[in-house]
Every structure is written in structure tokens, then in C-alpha cells.
Scaffold this motif. Structure first.
Motif, short mmCIF file in Angstrom:
data_model
loop_
_atom_site.label_atom_id
_atom_site.label_comp_id
_atom_site.label_asym_id
_atom_site.label_seq_id
_atom_site.Cartn_x
_atom_site.Cartn_y
_atom_site.Cartn_z
N ARG A 625 0.91 -1.26 0.09
CA ARG A 625 -0.15 0.07 -0.09
C ARG A 625 0.67 1.20 -0.03
O ARG A 625 0.51 2.29 -0.83
CB ARG A 625 -1.15 0.18 1.14
CG ARG A 625 -1.77 1.36 1.28
CD ARG A 625 -2.68 1.31 2.45
NE ARG A 625 -3.48 2.64 2.41
CZ ARG A 625 -4.26 2.98 3.26
NH1 ARG A 625 -4.65 2.19 4.34
NH2 ARG A 625 -4.85 4.19 3.34
N TRP A 626 1.86 1.39 0.89
CA TRP A 626 2.61 2.58 1.02
C TRP A 626 3.94 2.51 0.32
O TRP A 626 4.78 1.74 0.21
CB TRP A 626 2.93 3.02 2.52
CG TRP A 626 1.58 3.02 3.32
CD1 TRP A 626 0.91 1.90 4.27
CD2 TRP A 626 0.52 4.04 3.33
NE1 TRP A 626 0.00 2.54 4.75
CE2 TRP A 626 -0.40 3.66 4.29
CE3 TRP A 626 0.57 5.14 2.65
CZ2 TRP A 626 -1.33 4.73 4.84
CZ3 TRP A 626 -0.57 6.14 3.08
CH2 TRP A 626 -1.37 5.91 3.89
N LEU A 627 4.12 3.60 -0.29
CA LEU A 627 5.76 3.96 -0.60
C LEU A 627 6.27 4.96 0.28
O LEU A 627 5.64 5.90 0.46
CB LEU A 627 5.71 4.57 -2.17
CG LEU A 627 7.21 5.04 -2.64
CD1 LEU A 627 8.20 3.96 -2.77
CD2 LEU A 627 7.07 5.72 -3.93
N TYR A 628 7.36 4.70 0.87
CA TYR A 628 8.15 5.60 1.97
C TYR A 628 9.41 5.83 1.25
O TYR A 628 9.93 5.19 0.69
CB TYR A 628 8.25 4.68 3.14
CG TYR A 628 7.12 4.38 3.76
CD1 TYR A 628 6.44 5.14 4.85
CD2 TYR A 628 6.68 3.01 4.06
CE1 TYR A 628 5.54 4.81 5.61
CE2 TYR A 628 5.56 2.67 4.56
CZ TYR A 628 5.02 3.63 5.40
OH TYR A 628 3.83 2.89 6.16
N ALA A 629 9.82 7.13 1.53
CA ALA A 629 11.00 7.76 1.13
C ALA A 629 11.63 8.68 2.08
O ALA A 629 11.11 9.54 2.65
CB ALA A 629 10.94 8.66 -0.04
N TRP A 636 8.75 10.82 3.84
CA TRP A 636 7.47 11.07 3.08
C TRP A 636 6.80 9.44 2.72
O TRP A 636 7.53 8.69 2.89
CB TRP A 636 7.68 11.88 1.74
CG TRP A 636 8.33 13.11 2.00
CD1 TRP A 636 9.74 13.28 2.04
CD2 TRP A 636 7.73 14.49 2.12
NE1 TRP A 636 9.86 14.50 2.15
CE2 TRP A 636 8.78 15.42 2.03
CE3 TRP A 636 6.35 14.83 1.78
CZ2 TRP A 636 8.56 16.67 2.08
CZ3 TRP A 636 6.06 15.97 1.76
CH2 TRP A 636 7.11 16.95 1.89
N ARG A 637 5.38 9.59 2.50
CA ARG A 637 5.12 8.28 2.14
C ARG A 637 3.68 8.81 1.12
O ARG A 637 3.18 9.85 1.21
CB ARG A 637 4.54 7.74 3.35
CG ARG A 637 3.17 7.83 4.10
CD ARG A 637 2.57 6.95 4.80
NE ARG A 637 1.45 7.54 5.78
CZ ARG A 637 0.71 6.88 6.79
NH1 ARG A 637 1.41 5.58 7.39
NH2 ARG A 637 -0.29 7.34 7.09
N ALA A 638 3.60 7.75 0.33
CA ALA A 638 2.49 7.76 -0.73
C ALA A 638 1.71 6.79 -0.74
O ALA A 638 2.01 5.63 -0.58
CB ALA A 638 3.05 8.13 -2.25
N ASP A 639 0.37 6.92 -0.78
CA ASP A 639 -0.42 5.80 -0.90
C ASP A 639 -0.80 5.27 -2.12
O ASP A 639 -1.29 5.82 -3.24
CB ASP A 639 -2.05 6.22 -0.31
CG ASP A 639 -3.10 5.20 0.05
OD1 ASP A 639 -2.64 3.83 -0.38
OD2 ASP A 639 -4.03 5.30 0.51
N LEU A 640 0.00 3.99 -2.62
CA LEU A 640 -0.22 3.39 -3.83
C LEU A 640 -1.28 2.90 -4.05
O LEU A 640 -1.63 2.65 -5.28
CB LEU A 640 1.03 2.28 -3.79
CG LEU A 640 2.33 2.83 -3.65
CD1 LEU A 640 3.48 1.68 -3.83
CD2 LEU A 640 2.83 3.88 -4.82
N ALA A 641 -2.35 2.55 -3.06
CA ALA A 641 -3.56 1.99 -3.48
C ALA A 641 -4.59 2.98 -3.52
O ALA A 641 -5.78 2.59 -4.15
CB ALA A 641 -3.97 1.28 -2.17
N GLY A 642 -4.40 4.26 -3.68
CA GLY A 642 -5.13 5.40 -3.94
C GLY A 642 -6.24 5.53 -2.93
O GLY A 642 -7.33 6.10 -3.21
N GLU A 643 -6.07 4.96 -1.78
CA GLU A 643 -7.17 5.02 -0.87
C GLU A 643 -7.16 6.45 0.10
O GLU A 643 -8.09 6.64 0.70
CB GLU A 643 -7.26 3.88 0.12
CG GLU A 643 -7.20 2.56 -0.58
CD GLU A 643 -7.15 1.20 0.38
OE1 GLU A 643 -7.11 1.60 1.51
OE2 GLU A 643 -6.86 0.16 -0.13
#
Length: 644
Positions: A625-629, A636-643
């Protein structure tokens, strides 16, 4: 294939400490409420016009700062010794204007600047130049009589490859601290401006014609050959203190003789300051603040700055002995009670993440001051346990069969944390490499006792008893040259016998659990900062290098350039739910995304400020679900599942 939507990022900064090394603090002698603070990284200056109640950052200066010094004679003039030269700032209509100091050799580092009681300005640094294919260094020592133009002042009787780190003026004597060659004193026979021949940015080594210019210098034998990083002199010049790698030294006869000072704590003194009532303060590398009320003859512990350590600068308000500032690796602190208690000044700098790990369903971060665990309920980072040194954590790993144990590779050795999932009960202990930085960790999934490490500026070692408190280590570099410096490594997920190692000058493969290595010609001469294996196609191996991204389709045997040409790639991550999506973190160029397995790329900015920070680590959560950087501008994190 439907294009993936743009990434929407959220910062994960709460609970972290900003990284903002404060290198220097200065009070304006013409306006007691004006303070200048120099930052090294992130670069720049802070100004306060109200004694530190409020601060300005937008003053237009963006160089790494070593020392700031207000001019004693010229109002509204500030001198800055920086990594890229000597600078002069002048206040016009409430705005600071900056220019390179006239006469100082362009782009040669200035490490220090000071001023005598009668107004003469002195600056020191180092010049670098290439000759016959080799790089050479020479100390720079310049002065300005009028505050407008600088001239070479004299030459030091040091080896050519040295630098001036510190300066002080006491009476008729000039004191010069060097990088490894000790403390030098000039006994008053000052040389006129311009007397040194041809120091126009290409200084020449000392020769016979310079002998007469050197006759008035002597080295302090009591201190010997060591780094002298700071010198403090009393207003009448009778009392001096020198901060060196060998400890603190003191002179009570204007520098004629010196003796070592016994301190109540072990460690290196890092900063010196004097109060208007005569008290002296010393900042230690451990974060301790010492005070002396007898001219530096004896010292006692006054306080300790919470967790910070590395006190780079101390300053006392010349109009108020109770008002102190301390510059640390994590920012600026202020005391209103003579250094007994401290509070952090408003946040400055950036939150820096160095590495990431998911273990036992928890997210861990290695930062500049320890290990943190993310608390989703409170949406904050919590520092994980006690016992870690106040140094950067470059690598994290958990044994494949026991996620309650965590290993941390730090700038001061390898540490093991027990019960790492119970925040307040985690205890850390040193288990190896106390004199080395540990930059990489890798467990064998088939053998939870086997741990590989790569050491800073060195190569690979392994242990087969990683879970013991005193593991034994074996060198694993057969086949690598003695000069090899390993920067990254990875393991074939389907074959733990096969290991990949990226080095500062090439790429290596082992087929027998690091018993022997062989060099791969396709990446020879390149620095390989990250290696990753495609989980869906393990024969595909990707390598991030100084000049872009490379791919191998035959398990690392041969290579082809894939993209991001002339961009340094520092981190890679695959989206296993979408096997053609690859993320690349870079140095100074932010994050990039490819939706076709690396053939074409698009930026994936973290915010709308058009900043592209360096990316130190990338991680996709186990559930996808999450991409962390982890970056130089935060986590930072982005929701790869788009939720979200």
C-alpha cells in the motif's frame, strides 16, 4: 497499460529532530540585540534583531558557513568564512547584500575570520590546486586594514599541504591553529600587506626566499602536532584557551607557555565562550556544558543538552551573562539561567531520514540521531529505546525468524536492540565495529545467524553467530582489491548463495556466500550506490550509479544503460503489485518513477515547492500500500492503493 496516477505525498515529520548543524553564533557589538547564526547544512544564515525572540531565514545567503563575525569598527557589516570563500555582508535599507570579499582568492575555502581589538581583520583557510596530476593544498592567511580589501599577510612554516583552522589576536601576538600541525604564534613582527609573492589563488610552497618572512613564527611545543580548531583570548590578551584534538590547553602569560587542562568529563571540547562577568563556558562533544569561574583553571559540569551532543558553537550575550546560545548538530538552543537549563529555538533545518525498515508489521527509521518507530495512532515517530550513540544510523535489519531483535549500523559501530517492538523497553548494545561506520546489513534468509555487513570506506564481513552478544567476524573480500570500498550489496532472493556488491570503482558477484568475489567488467570504474533484484524476474538486476541506471538481464553478468543519464541514483524500489513500476531515488534530483520497467522516467515530486532533495532510502510496505522515502528534506509516504 493504464498510466498510474500522480503520487500524493504526506510528510511524516512529527517526533523527529531537524538536522541543522549550527556552526557559529555572533553578537553584533554595535547592536546588542542583533545575533547572526551560521548554518553548515542546510546552508545559510539566521538573524535576530530582538535578542533571539524571533528569527529570519530569508537573508539571501546560501553557502555552507564555518564562522560568522560582525565587524567591530564598521557598523552593519558581517564577515562569513564559508566553504566557498570569504564573504562580506552589509545591511542596506533593512536588507543584507552579499559579495565575495575583495582580494580573497575565488572559491578557496575560508575556515575562520577574526578581528584584533584595534580593528585589523584576519582570515584563514586553505587553497587547493592541481599540479602534475596531483592535488595540493596550502594554508591561506590574509588580512584587511580597511574592511574593504584583503591581502596575503604572511606564510606559515608548516608543510605545504595544510590549512588554517583558527585565529586569535592577543596584544602584539597573532595565534594560528592548523589542521594537524599545531598552534603557531607570531611575536609581533608583522609583515606589510602584499609582502608574500603571488598568492593570487595559486599559493607556492615555502622556499628560501620566504625564510625571512617566517622568522617571527614559532610553534607551541607543549601542544605539538595536532588539530587546533579554536582559540579564545581574553580582552587584555593575557589568558588564552586552545581547543585541540588532544584536549583543552591554557596559557596565563599571553601565550608564552601552555599547559593541558584537566576536565571533569572525558571527551573532546568543541566550543568555548566567555561571559561578561568573567565566567567561561565549554561545550563538549558529549553534549555537556562545563563552566569555569577561575579563568579556566578548573571546570565543573553545568548541564547537558538533551541527546544532542556535538556542540559546535557557544555564545554569551555580552550585555547579559545569563543569556547563552548553543549551536548543535540539531539546531539552536538558548538558556536564560547561565546554562543550567536549555530550550530549543524554533525549528530550523530539515528532517533527514537515512534508512528505512519494515519488521514485524512496524516501520522503523534510521536518522541522524538514532532509530525511530512510526506510531500510526498518534501519527508521530517515537525514538526507539536507549543506548544508541548520537550518530547517524545508516542501516537497519531484523533476523528473518525474530523481528523482536533489530540491528542498527551506525557511524559508531554495529548495535543490537532487544525487544525493539516494545518502545520503552528496547535496550541497545554494541556488538561490533566500535571504531567504524557500518553502512550496510544483510541477513541470509536460510540462516538467521548469518549476517553480512559492509563497513564505511572498506569491504564486507560476515558472522555466523549474529544473535550472540559477542559475535565473531570473518573478512569476506577475497577477489576484491585491497582498495575496494563497498557502497551497496544485495542477495538473489531465490539463491542466497549469490550476492552482489556495488563498490566505489565497480561491481562484484559471489556465488558461494561471499567466500570469493569476481569483478564484472560492465560496471568497472563506476560508483554503485544501490543494487536491487527484480522480484518478478530475478535474472534482472538493477544498479544505481553516479551516471545513471543500469540493468542486467543475466543475473549481473552483463549490463546495459537504462536511463536517468548523468543523474546519481541512490535508491531503488519495485512495486510488486505492478511489476513494471520502478522508483528511483537520486542525489540532488529527487524521486523518479518509471512505468515501463525503467525505459522512460517521470519526476514524482514530494511537494509543490519545486525542491528535489536527495533520496537516501525507499521502501514499499509488505502489503504494497505505502511507498516511503527517506530524504534530506524529510520522510514522506504515498498511498499506492489510492485510498487516501
Amino acid at each position: 497499460m493504464t498510466p498510474a496516477p500522480p503520487l500524493r505525498w504526506e510528510p511524516l515529520h512529527d517526533g523527529l529532530r531537524p538536522h541543522a548543524p549550527v556552526a557559529s553564533i555572533a553578537f553584533d557589538p554595535h547592536r546588542s540585540q542583533r545575533i547572526a547564526v551560521g548554518l553548515y547544512a542546510p546552508t545559510g544564515l539566521l538573524f535576530s534583531e530582538d535578542g533571539g525572540e524571533t528569527w529570519r531565514e530569508d537573508v539571501g545567503f546560501a553557502e555552507p558557513v564555518h564562522v560568522v563575525q560582525f565587524d567591530r569598527v564598521l557598523p552593519d557589516v558581517l564577515w562569513i568564512a564559508s566553504a566557498h570563500g570569504l564573504w562580506r555582508g552589509e545591511l542596506h535599507d533593512e536588507a543584507w547584500r552579499w559579495q565575495a570579499a575583495t582580494g580573497w582568492p575565488a572559491d578557496h575555502a575560508a575556515f575562520t575570520v577574526t578581528q584584533s581589538p584595534d580593528g585589523v581583520r584576519y582570515a584563514g583557510g586553505v587553497s587547493r590546486w592541481d599540479k602534475a596530476g596531483a592535488q595540493h593544498f596550502a594554508p591561506l592567511l590574509w588580512r584587511s586594514l580597511d574592511g574593504e580589501t584583503w591581502h596575503p599577510f604572511t606564510m606559515l612554516p608548516t608543510p605545504a599541504d595544510s590549512a588554517v583552522l583558527a585565529l586569535a589576536v592577543a596584544g602584539e601576538r597573532l595565534f594560528v591553529g592548523t589542521d594537524g600541525f599545531g598552534l603557531y604564534i607570531s611575536d609581533g613582527s608583522y609583515i606589510s600587506d602584499g609582502a608574500v609573492a603571488d598568492l593570487d589563488g595559486t599559493p607556492q610552497p615555502i622556499n628560501e626566499s620566504a625564510t625571512s618572512q617566517l622568522s617571527n613564527w614559532r610553534r607551541v611545543e607543549e601542544i605539538g602536532e595536532t588539530h587546533v580548531a579554536a582559540i579564545w583570548a581574553s580582552s587584555d590578551g593575557s589568558l588564552l584557551l586552545a581547543r585541540t584534538r588532544r584536549g583543552l590547553f591554557r596559557s596565563v602569560d599571553a601565550g608564552t607557555s601552555w599547559s593541558a587542562v584537566e576536565l571533569p568529563l572525558e571527551g573532546r571540547p568543541d566550543a568555548i565562550a566567555a561571559a561578561p562577568d568573567g565566567s567561561l563556558f565549554l561545550g563538549m562533544g558529549s553534549g555537556a556544558i562545563l563552566r569555569s569561574d577561575d579563568a579556566g583553571a578548573s571546570w565543573q559540569l553545568e548541564s547537558t543538552l538533551d541527546r544532542d551532543g556535538l556542540i559546535y558553537a557557544l555564545a554569551v550575550n555580552p550585555a547579559d551573562a545569563d543569556h547563552l546560545f548553543a549551536g548543535t548538530q540539531h539546531g539552536l538552543y538558548v538558556s536564560q539561567d547561565r546554562g543550567r537549563t536549555w530550550r530549543a529555538v524554533e525549528r530550523i533545518g530539515e528532517f533527514r531520514g537515512l534508512t528505512l525498515l519494515e519488521a514485524g508489521g512496524a516501520l522503523f527509521l534510521g536518522a541522524a540521531d538514532g532509530v525511530y518507530r512510526w506510531q500510526e495512532a498518534s501519527r508521530r515517530w517515537q525514538r526507539s529505546g536507549e543506548g544508541l550513540p548520537l550518530r547517524g544510523v545508516r542501516a537497519l535489519a531484523a533476523p528473518p525468524t525474530n523481528s523482536t531483535i533489530l540491528f542498527a549500523g551506525t557511524d559508531a559501530g554495529l548495535y543490537k536492540g532487544v525487544a525493539a517492538l516494545r518502545l520503552y523497553e528496547t535496550t541497545w548494545q554494541l556488538v561490533g565495529w566500535p571504531q567504524n561506520g557500518v553502512n550496510g546489513l544483510l541477513f541470509d534468509p536460510d540462516d538467521p545467524d548469518r549476517l553480512y555487513v559492509h563497513i564505511a570506506f572498506e569491504r564486507i564481513y560476515s558472522t555466523d553467530d549474529a544473535l550472540n552478544d559477542t559475535p565473531t567476524w570473518t573478512a569476506r573480500w577475497e577477489g576484491m582489491p585491497i582498495s575496494a570500498e563497498v557502497l551497496s550489496f544485495a542477495m538473489d532472493p531465490g539463491n542466497p548463495q549469490r550476492l552482489y556488491a556495488g563498490a566505489a570503482q565497480g561491481f562484484y558477484i559471489s556465488d558461494d556466500r561471499a567466500e570469493r568475489w569476481r569483478s564484472i567488467a560492465g560496471l568497472a570504474g563506476r560508483s554503485i550506490f544501490t543494487v536491487i533484484v527484480d522480484p518478478a524476474r530475478p535474472q534482472h538486476v538493477y544498479a544505481g550509479a553516479t551516471d545513471g541506471l543500469y540493468r542486467s538481464k543475466d543475473r549481473g553478468e552483463t549490463w546495459e544503460r537504462l536511463g536517468l543519464k548523468n543523474i546519481t541514483v541512490t535508491a531503488l524500489a519495485w512495486d510488486e503489485r505492478h511489476p513494471h513500476i520502478l522508483y528511483a531515488g537520486t542525489k540532488y534530483q529527487g524521486l523518479w518513477r518509471s512505468q515501463d520497467a525503467g525505459h522512460t522516467w517521470e519526476r514524482a515530486p514530494f511537494d509543490d515547492m519545486d525542491r528535489h532533495p536527495s533520496v537516501n532510502a525507499l521502501l514499499i510496505s509488505a502489503d504494497g500500500r505505502w511507498l516511503y522515502a527517506a530524504t534530506t528534506h524529510g520522510v514522506w509516504r504515498a498511498d499506492l492503493a489510492g485510498e487516501k
